[in-house]
Design a protein around this motif. Structure first.
Motif, PDB file in Angstrom:
ATOM      1  N   PHE A   1      58.486 -66.745  39.970  1.00  0.00           N
ATOM      2  CA  PHE A   1      58.811 -67.715  41.012  1.00  0.00           C
ATOM      3  C   PHE A   1      59.423 -66.963  42.198  1.00  0.00           C
ATOM      4  CE2 PHE A   1      59.744 -70.949  37.463  1.00  0.00           C
ATOM      5  CZ  PHE A   1      58.493 -71.538  37.569  1.00  0.00           C
ATOM      6  N   ALA A   2      59.158 -67.417  43.430  1.00  0.00           N
ATOM      7  CA  ALA A   2      59.827 -66.897  44.621  1.00  0.00           C
ATOM      8  C   ALA A   2      61.082 -67.721  44.889  1.00  0.00           C
ATOM      9  CB  ALA A   2      58.886 -66.960  45.818  1.00  0.00           C
ATOM     10  N   ALA A   3      62.197 -67.034  45.161  1.00  0.00           N
ATOM     11  CA  ALA A   3      63.489 -67.717  45.260  1.00  0.00           C
ATOM     12  C   ALA A   3      64.135 -67.647  46.631  1.00  0.00           C
ATOM     13  CB  ALA A   3      64.469 -67.139  44.220  1.00  0.00           C
ATOM     14  N   GLN A   4      63.914 -66.573  47.378  1.00  0.00           N
ATOM     15  CA  GLN A   4      64.674 -66.406  48.620  1.00  0.00           C
ATOM     16  C   GLN A   4      63.917 -65.549  49.617  1.00  0.00           C
ATOM     17  OE1 GLN A   4      68.389 -64.141  48.544  1.00  0.00           O
ATOM     18  NE2 GLN A   4      69.285 -65.576  49.988  1.00  0.00           N
ATOM     19  N   SER A   5      64.081 -65.894  50.897  1.00  0.00           N
ATOM     20  CA  SER A   5      63.623 -65.042  51.993  1.00  0.00           C
ATOM     21  C   SER A   5      64.811 -64.762  52.912  1.00  0.00           C
ATOM     22  CB  SER A   5      62.496 -65.720  52.784  1.00  0.00           C
ATOM     23  OG  SER A   5      62.940 -66.928  53.376  1.00  0.00           O
ATOM     24  N   MET A   6      64.827 -63.581  53.508  1.00  0.00           N
ATOM     25  CA  MET A   6      65.869 -63.215  54.473  1.00  0.00           C
ATOM     26  C   MET A   6      65.278 -62.238  55.489  1.00  0.00           C
ATOM     27  SD  MET A   6      69.422 -62.702  52.324  1.00  0.00           S
ATOM     28  CE  MET A   6      68.853 -61.307  51.367  1.00  0.00           C
ATOM     29  N   PHE A   7      65.851 -62.252  56.688  1.00  0.00           N
ATOM     30  CA  PHE A   7      65.495 -61.251  57.694  1.00  0.00           C
ATOM     31  C   PHE A   7      66.793 -60.722  58.289  1.00  0.00           C
ATOM     32  CE2 PHE A   7      64.121 -59.304  61.583  1.00  0.00           C
ATOM     33  CZ  PHE A   7      62.826 -58.831  61.313  1.00  0.00           C
TER      34      PHE A   7
ATOM     35  N   VAL B   1      62.234 -64.374  40.766  1.00  0.00           N
ATOM     36  CA  VAL B   1      62.791 -64.467  39.421  1.00  0.00           C
ATOM     37  C   VAL B   1      61.650 -64.724  38.443  1.00  0.00           C
ATOM     38  CG1 VAL B   1      65.055 -65.284  40.184  1.00  0.00           C
ATOM     39  CG2 VAL B   1      63.260 -66.948  39.634  1.00  0.00           C
ATOM     40  N   PRO B   2      61.807 -64.296  37.192  1.00  0.00           N
ATOM     41  CA  PRO B   2      60.778 -64.601  36.200  1.00  0.00           C
ATOM     42  C   PRO B   2      60.702 -66.110  35.944  1.00  0.00           C
ATOM     43  CG  PRO B   2      62.288 -62.892  35.416  1.00  0.00           C
ATOM     44  CD  PRO B   2      62.906 -63.500  36.631  1.00  0.00           C
ATOM     45  N   GLN B   3      59.509 -66.579  35.655  1.00  0.00           N
ATOM     46  CA  GLN B   3      59.382 -67.986  35.292  1.00  0.00           C
ATOM     47  C   GLN B   3      60.084 -68.289  33.983  1.00  0.00           C
ATOM     48  OE1 GLN B   3      55.375 -69.513  35.625  1.00  0.00           O
ATOM     49  NE2 GLN B   3      55.120 -68.743  37.712  1.00  0.00           N
ATOM     50  N   ALA B   4      60.457 -67.252  33.226  1.00  0.00           N
ATOM     51  CA  ALA B   4      61.246 -67.447  32.011  1.00  0.00           C
ATOM     52  C   ALA B   4      62.713 -67.747  32.305  1.00  0.00           C
ATOM     53  CB  ALA B   4      61.140 -66.207  31.111  1.00  0.00           C
TER      54      ALA B   4
ATOM     55  N   ILE C   1      69.311 -71.073  37.853  1.00  0.00           N
ATOM     56  CA  ILE C   1      69.581 -70.275  39.044  1.00  0.00           C
ATOM     57  C   ILE C   1      70.580 -71.047  39.892  1.00  0.00           C
ATOM     58  CG2 ILE C   1      67.725 -71.261  40.476  1.00  0.00           C
ATOM     59  CD1 ILE C   1      67.170 -68.380  41.469  1.00  0.00           C
ATOM     60  N   ALA C   2      71.310 -70.344  40.759  1.00  0.00           N
ATOM     61  CA  ALA C   2      72.287 -71.004  41.629  1.00  0.00           C
ATOM     62  C   ALA C   2      71.591 -72.038  42.524  1.00  0.00           C
ATOM     63  CB  ALA C   2      73.020 -69.972  42.483  1.00  0.00           C
TER      64      ALA C   2
ATOM     65  N   ASP D   1      53.666 -74.114  45.257  1.00  0.00           N
ATOM     66  CA  ASP D   1      54.228 -75.381  44.784  1.00  0.00           C
ATOM     67  C   ASP D   1      55.724 -75.235  44.547  1.00  0.00           C
ATOM     68  OD1 ASP D   1      51.713 -76.668  44.732  1.00  0.00           O
ATOM     69  OD2 ASP D   1      51.275 -75.787  42.770  1.00  0.00           O
ATOM     70  N   GLU D   2      56.469 -76.304  44.819  1.00  0.00           N
ATOM     71  CA  GLU D   2      57.917 -76.287  44.617  1.00  0.00           C
ATOM     72  C   GLU D   2      58.252 -76.613  43.161  1.00  0.00           C
ATOM     73  OE1 GLU D   2      59.713 -78.925  47.427  1.00  0.00           O
ATOM     74  OE2 GLU D   2      59.422 -77.530  49.102  1.00  0.00           O
ATOM     75  N   VAL D   3      59.237 -75.883  42.630  1.00  0.00           N
ATOM     76  CA  VAL D   3      59.663 -76.039  41.243  1.00  0.00           C
ATOM     77  C   VAL D   3      61.186 -76.011  41.206  1.00  0.00           C
ATOM     78  CG1 VAL D   3      59.665 -74.962  38.953  1.00  0.00           C
ATOM     79  CG2 VAL D   3      57.598 -74.910  40.347  1.00  0.00           C
ATOM     80  N   TRP D   4      61.759 -76.886  40.388  1.00  0.00           N
ATOM     81  CA  TRP D   4      63.213 -76.877  40.153  1.00  0.00           C
ATOM     82  C   TRP D   4      63.471 -76.484  38.706  1.00  0.00           C
ATOM     83  CZ3 TRP D   4      61.029 -79.762  43.824  1.00  0.00           C
ATOM     84  CH2 TRP D   4      61.705 -79.957  45.035  1.00  0.00           C
ATOM     85  N   ILE D   5      64.478 -75.651  38.488  1.00  0.00           N
ATOM     86  CA  ILE D   5      64.943 -75.366  37.135  1.00  0.00           C
ATOM     87  C   ILE D   5      66.417 -75.756  37.072  1.00  0.00           C
ATOM     88  CG2 ILE D   5      63.230 -73.549  36.782  1.00  0.00           C
ATOM     89  CD1 ILE D   5      65.406 -71.475  37.282  1.00  0.00           C
ATOM     90  N   ASP D   6      67.050 -75.577  35.938  1.00  0.00           N
ATOM     91  CA  ASP D   6      68.454 -75.956  35.810  1.00  0.00           C
ATOM     92  C   ASP D   6      69.311 -75.160  36.789  1.00  0.00           C
ATOM     93  OD1 ASP D   6      67.865 -77.764  33.846  1.00  0.00           O
ATOM     94  OD2 ASP D   6      68.455 -76.453  32.187  1.00  0.00           O
TER      95      ASP D   6
END
Length: 271
Positions: free
Chosen positions: A104-110, A228-231, A235-236, A248-253
């Protein structure tokens, strides 16, 4: 530094497992880098209000050139569309998946890091993302040539095998961020030297940071993504929703309780 530098067609996995950091040369073309550089620089010079508030003084060069955090969520802006596109770019995703598995992709920054800007004290990324029970991985893209003079990244190869360390106060004369971690025993920092278009992939526990940009006229711009791994089971909150490689957007705990540092550890958004 040769033990962490690879050509594009070299195998990432052994070097990553051994060092927790690997430098891939020339992954982006000069034309691609120029498009990214122009878009982000024109955006910040036209309107820097989308920059992240790091609480720096108004006379600080980072007040004029604040870092952009999660620009991929700004689909109304060219920089947002570029960030999202590169975040899911197959050349990055395929390499990340070789290191993490399904991703999964979690963050972008510049980061702009203009001349005279302070650096960022040594830290570990997963202290902020709190991906659990797995860890995050960074893809750090050099948008300018960078070295010690303009505040290029320093890394501590081998530090990825150590647990996350609760941070201590950093020297704010040297670092715009307020926290730092120590270097594990027996290890040392390596100063990276990168050409625009090179990518540094590193583990969420790898200790890294940078010194000030001491050059007279050289920016040290960089486009950075975290995966982050899909496993990962949590995540914060700041990093939700995650994105699949297909967008696609995904939410985990949501991670709670401050992670390994416990209740009372406050996470600065975007780290």
């Amino acid at each position: 530094m040769s033990h962490i530098v690879l050509d594009q067609d070299a195998d990432l996995v052994d070097a990553y497992r051994r060092n927790g950091v690997v430098h891939v040369r020339g992954l982006l073309t000069a034309e691609e880098i120029e498009t990214i550089k122009v878009a982000f620089t024109e955006q910040v010079e036209r309107d820097n209000s989308i920059g992240h508030d790091d609480g720096v003084p108004q006379d600080d060069p980072l007040a004029r050139y604040p870092r952009f955090v999660q620009p991929h969520r700004r689909s109304d802006l060219e920089v947002g569309r570029l960030a999202r596109s590169w975040m899911l770019e197959p050349r990055l995703i395929q390499r990340v998946q070789r290191l993490l598995g399904p991703t999964f992709a979690a963050q972008s920054m510049f980061y702009f890091k203009p001349p005279t800007a302070r650096g960022q004290a040594l830290h570990q990324d997963n202290l902020f993302l709190q991906a659990h029970p797995e860890t995050c991985l960074a893809a750090w893209i050099a948008v300018d040539d960078c070295d010690a003079e303009n505040g290029g990244l320093m890394v501590v190869p081998g530090s990825h095998v150590y647990d996350l360390e609760c941070p201590e106060p950093a020297d704010l004369n040297e670092s715009f961020s307020a926290v730092q971690v120590s270097i594990p025993p027996g290890l040392s920092t390596v100063q990276t030297e990168m050409r625009a278009g090179d990518v540094l992939f590193f583990h969420g526990s790898t200790v890294h940071g940078s010194l000030a940009n001491s050059s007279a006229d050289r920016f040290r711009r960089s486009l950075i993504f975290h995966y982050v791994p899909q496993a990962s089971m949590e995540i914060a909150t700041f990093y939700q929703p995650l994105l699949t490689p297909g967008g696609d957007e995904v939410w985990i705990d949501e991670a709670a309780g401050g992670g390994p540092c416990g209740v009372g550890w406050e996470l600065p958004e975007g780290h």
